[in-house]
Each structure stands twice: as C-alpha cells, then as structure tokens.
Scaffold this motif. Structure first.
Motif, mmCIF file in Angstrom:
data_model
loop_
_atom_site.group_PDB
_atom_site.id
_atom_site.type_symbol
_atom_site.label_atom_id
_atom_site.label_comp_id
_atom_site.label_asym_id
_atom_site.label_seq_id
_atom_site.Cartn_x
_atom_site.Cartn_y
_atom_site.Cartn_z
ATOM 1 N N MET A 189 0.843 -1.191 0.000
ATOM 2 C CA MET A 189 0.000 0.000 0.000
ATOM 3 C C MET A 189 0.880 1.243 0.000
ATOM 4 S SD MET A 189 -2.976 1.068 2.735
ATOM 5 C CE MET A 189 -1.831 1.390 4.094
ATOM 6 N N GLN A 190 0.502 2.197 -0.848
ATOM 7 C CA GLN A 190 1.211 3.473 -0.927
ATOM 8 C C GLN A 190 0.342 4.565 -0.318
ATOM 9 O OE1 GLN A 190 4.574 4.040 -2.680
ATOM 10 N NE2 GLN A 190 4.407 2.027 -1.763
ATOM 11 N N ILE A 191 0.943 5.411 0.485
ATOM 12 C CA ILE A 191 0.223 6.503 1.142
ATOM 13 C C ILE A 191 0.816 7.818 0.652
ATOM 14 C CG2 ILE A 191 -0.400 7.567 3.335
ATOM 15 C CD1 ILE A 191 0.143 4.802 4.627
ATOM 16 N N ILE A 192 -0.029 8.656 0.075
ATOM 17 C CA ILE A 192 0.432 9.972 -0.353
ATOM 18 C C ILE A 192 -0.454 11.040 0.291
ATOM 19 C CG2 ILE A 192 1.360 9.094 -2.518
ATOM 20 C CD1 ILE A 192 -1.012 10.334 -3.965
ATOM 21 N N ALA A 193 0.097 12.215 0.474
ATOM 22 C CA ALA A 193 -0.638 13.304 1.112
ATOM 23 C C ALA A 193 -0.539 14.551 0.259
ATOM 24 C CB ALA A 193 -0.083 13.573 2.504
ATOM 25 N N PHE A 194 -1.605 15.346 0.296
ATOM 26 C CA PHE A 194 -1.585 16.679 -0.286
ATOM 27 C C PHE A 194 -1.689 17.656 0.866
ATOM 28 C CE2 PHE A 194 -2.689 14.083 -3.847
ATOM 29 C CZ PHE A 194 -2.080 14.702 -4.924
ATOM 30 N N HIS A 195 -0.652 18.493 0.999
ATOM 31 C CA HIS A 195 -0.559 19.322 2.194
ATOM 32 C C HIS A 195 0.088 20.658 1.866
ATOM 33 C CE1 HIS A 195 1.191 20.686 6.081
ATOM 34 N NE2 HIS A 195 0.061 20.190 6.556
ATOM 35 N N ASN A 196 -0.328 21.676 2.589
ATOM 36 C CA ASN A 196 0.321 22.980 2.548
ATOM 37 C C ASN A 196 -0.106 23.732 3.793
ATOM 38 O OD1 ASN A 196 1.259 25.666 1.922
ATOM 39 N ND2 ASN A 196 1.254 25.093 -0.245
ATOM 40 N N VAL A 197 0.738 24.616 4.296
ATOM 41 C CA VAL A 197 0.341 25.415 5.456
ATOM 42 C C VAL A 197 -0.620 26.525 5.053
ATOM 43 C CG1 VAL A 197 2.456 24.934 6.705
ATOM 44 C CG2 VAL A 197 2.350 26.945 5.232
ATOM 45 N N LYS A 198 -0.707 26.806 3.757
ATOM 46 C CA LYS A 198 -1.639 27.801 3.252
ATOM 47 C C LYS A 198 -2.899 27.123 2.736
ATOM 48 C CE LYS A 198 -0.365 31.188 0.638
ATOM 49 N NZ LYS A 198 -0.878 32.294 1.472
ATOM 50 N N GLY A 199 -4.032 27.766 2.947
ATOM 51 C CA GLY A 199 -5.267 27.290 2.361
ATOM 52 C C GLY A 199 -5.483 27.936 0.999
ATOM 53 N N GLY A 200 -6.421 27.404 0.234
ATOM 54 C CA GLY A 200 -6.770 27.998 -1.045
ATOM 55 C C GLY A 200 -5.725 27.873 -2.115
ATOM 56 N N VAL A 201 -4.947 26.780 -2.088
ATOM 57 C CA VAL A 201 -3.885 26.608 -3.086
ATOM 58 C C VAL A 201 -4.181 25.471 -4.063
ATOM 59 C CG1 VAL A 201 -2.104 27.563 -1.571
ATOM 60 C CG2 VAL A 201 -2.560 25.095 -1.531
#
Length: 248
Positions: A1-13
């Motif tokens: 199983m591969q786990i990926i994340a979409f993340h940023n400290v800013k919202g609305g990107v």
C-alpha cells in the motif's frame, strides 16, 4: 500500500482539487483507492458526492481504540474509490492526538488497511501540527501545491523546515505549481522552468481555471465534468508523474 498526502500550510492553493482528481484517476486504472478527508471543512467529502454526509463518524472512538478505521470508510459513486468523510469533530484532532500520546496513530490505523487498499490519499488541513507531523511521518510522499508567489514560496520553506525537524528525507516532499495564471508576469517567470525555481518540483503545472472552480457546483472530478479542459489534462499529467513513483 502506498500513502500519499496533499498538504500545505496555506489554504486555497488547490490542495483538495488535486487530491480528488488524482484519486479519481487512480481508481479509473483499477487501483483500489481511499481518500481520507482530514480537513474538518470537508471539501473532499463534498467533491466526492458523499451520499449521506451525516454518516461521517466522530474521531474520538477511533483515537481511543473503540472503533476500527474500517468502520469509517464509506463508498463513493465511483468504483474502486472509497472515502473516509470529514467530521466536524476533526477540529480537535490535534488535541486528541496529543492527549493520546500513543506514537504515530495514523500510521497504525492505515497499516490495518494494507490488504484491501492499494493507494491512500490524505487531504490535509492547512497547518503545521501534531496531525501534520503524523502525516509527514506516515506518507510515502507529500505533494505540496504552491501558487507562484513569494508568500507561497515562503510557506514551502516552512514545510521543508518542519519536515527537517521530523527527520523526513527531503525527497519525500514534492512541490508542484498550482493555480497558475500565465497572464501574470511573476507566474510566468516562476513556472517557466519549475525545477529551476523549485529543484524537487514536479514538471506538471496546474492552471488557475474556471473548470476547477466549477467542481464545487458539479461535485464531480474534472475527468467527468470537463475532460477536454486544460485543467483536466494537467491533472492527468500530474497523475502520470505521481503514478511513476508509486510502488504498485
């Protein structure tokens, strides 16, 4: 199983739009995919047309070990694509994780799904927190959408610093330019050669497109809503870049 994340400290990107479209494209290749909407705002849950949002469960029983993670998984209208919908109780996720003190619970919970799920996509709230720490410590890769501006590039430096504190290898952080408006000189200059501006950046650039905004109305991935749009093509390119790095 591969786990990926979409993340940023800013919202609305464009974080959630990317997570949803990549999840859909993965599922269309027959890859059993799970999206976990960790953001209490629930945008991914909305996009994936969760039939009954009220079926989302409070996170307390999961953290306390009283409910297995499988109880939180819901179907979506799309084959091979499942969802753990957002719940407003996720606003206290960080507090509860801190109180738990049981190590990386996120990794433990997801490990139990490895036989049924090939790809897990984490749509993360915009913060640097206990939850973010566990996400960075769990995901095989963290994809960071960045608007081509000085402030967004500064947020990228914050994420890199945070990951360094957690002793995460830099190559696991993969930025890509998002919401790019080529009418703007700064956007053109910064995205002309993405890997020059950001040495570890993906080649794909996601445009600032009205089609992406309309996803909120249609509650569908772009591949279904407007497959011929530039944005849909960009997400397909993004998926191919991500796909090439997954061990499936």
């Amino acid at each position: 199983m591969q786990i990926i994340a979409f993340h940023n400290v800013k919202g609305g990107v464009g974080k959630t739009s990317a997570a949803v479209n990549i999840a859909y494209l993965a599922s269309q290749e027959g890859i059993q995919t799970l999206v976990w909407d960790l953001d209490p705002q629930g945008a991914a849950t909305w996009f994936l047309s969760e039939a009954n949002p009220q079926s989302a469960r409070k996170i307390g029983p999961l953290i306390k070990g009283k409910s297995p993670i499988g109880d939180y998984i819901r179907s979506t209208p799309y084959p091979k694509l499942e969802l753990i919908p957002a719940h407003r109780s996720a606003r206290s996720f960080d507090i509860k994780l801190n109180q738990s003190g049981s190590g990386n619970e996120l990794k433990q919970w997801l490990k139990s799904l490895s036989e049924e799920t090939a790809v897990v996509i984490l749509d993360c709230p915009p913060s640097l927190s206990e939850l973010a720490e566990q996400v960075i410590g769990t995901a095989n890769a963290i994809y960071v959408p960045i608007i081509p501006s000085k402030l967004s590039l500064q947020s990228w430096d914050q994420i890199k610093g945070f990951a360094k504190e957690q002793k995460v290898k830099p190559k696991r952080l993969r930025p890509f330019f998002s919401m790019v408006d080529r009418r703007k000189t700064l956007h053109r200059n910064l995205t002309e050669n993405p890997t020059k501006t950001l040495p570890t950046a993906l080649n794909t650039v996601i445009p600032n497109a009205s089609a992406i905004e309309r996803m909120g109305e249609a509650r569908e991935p772009l591949e279904l809503m407007d497959r011929r749009s530039k944005a849909a093509r960009a997400y397909r390119d993004l998926w191919q870049e991500i796909r090439s790095s997954l061990k499936l």
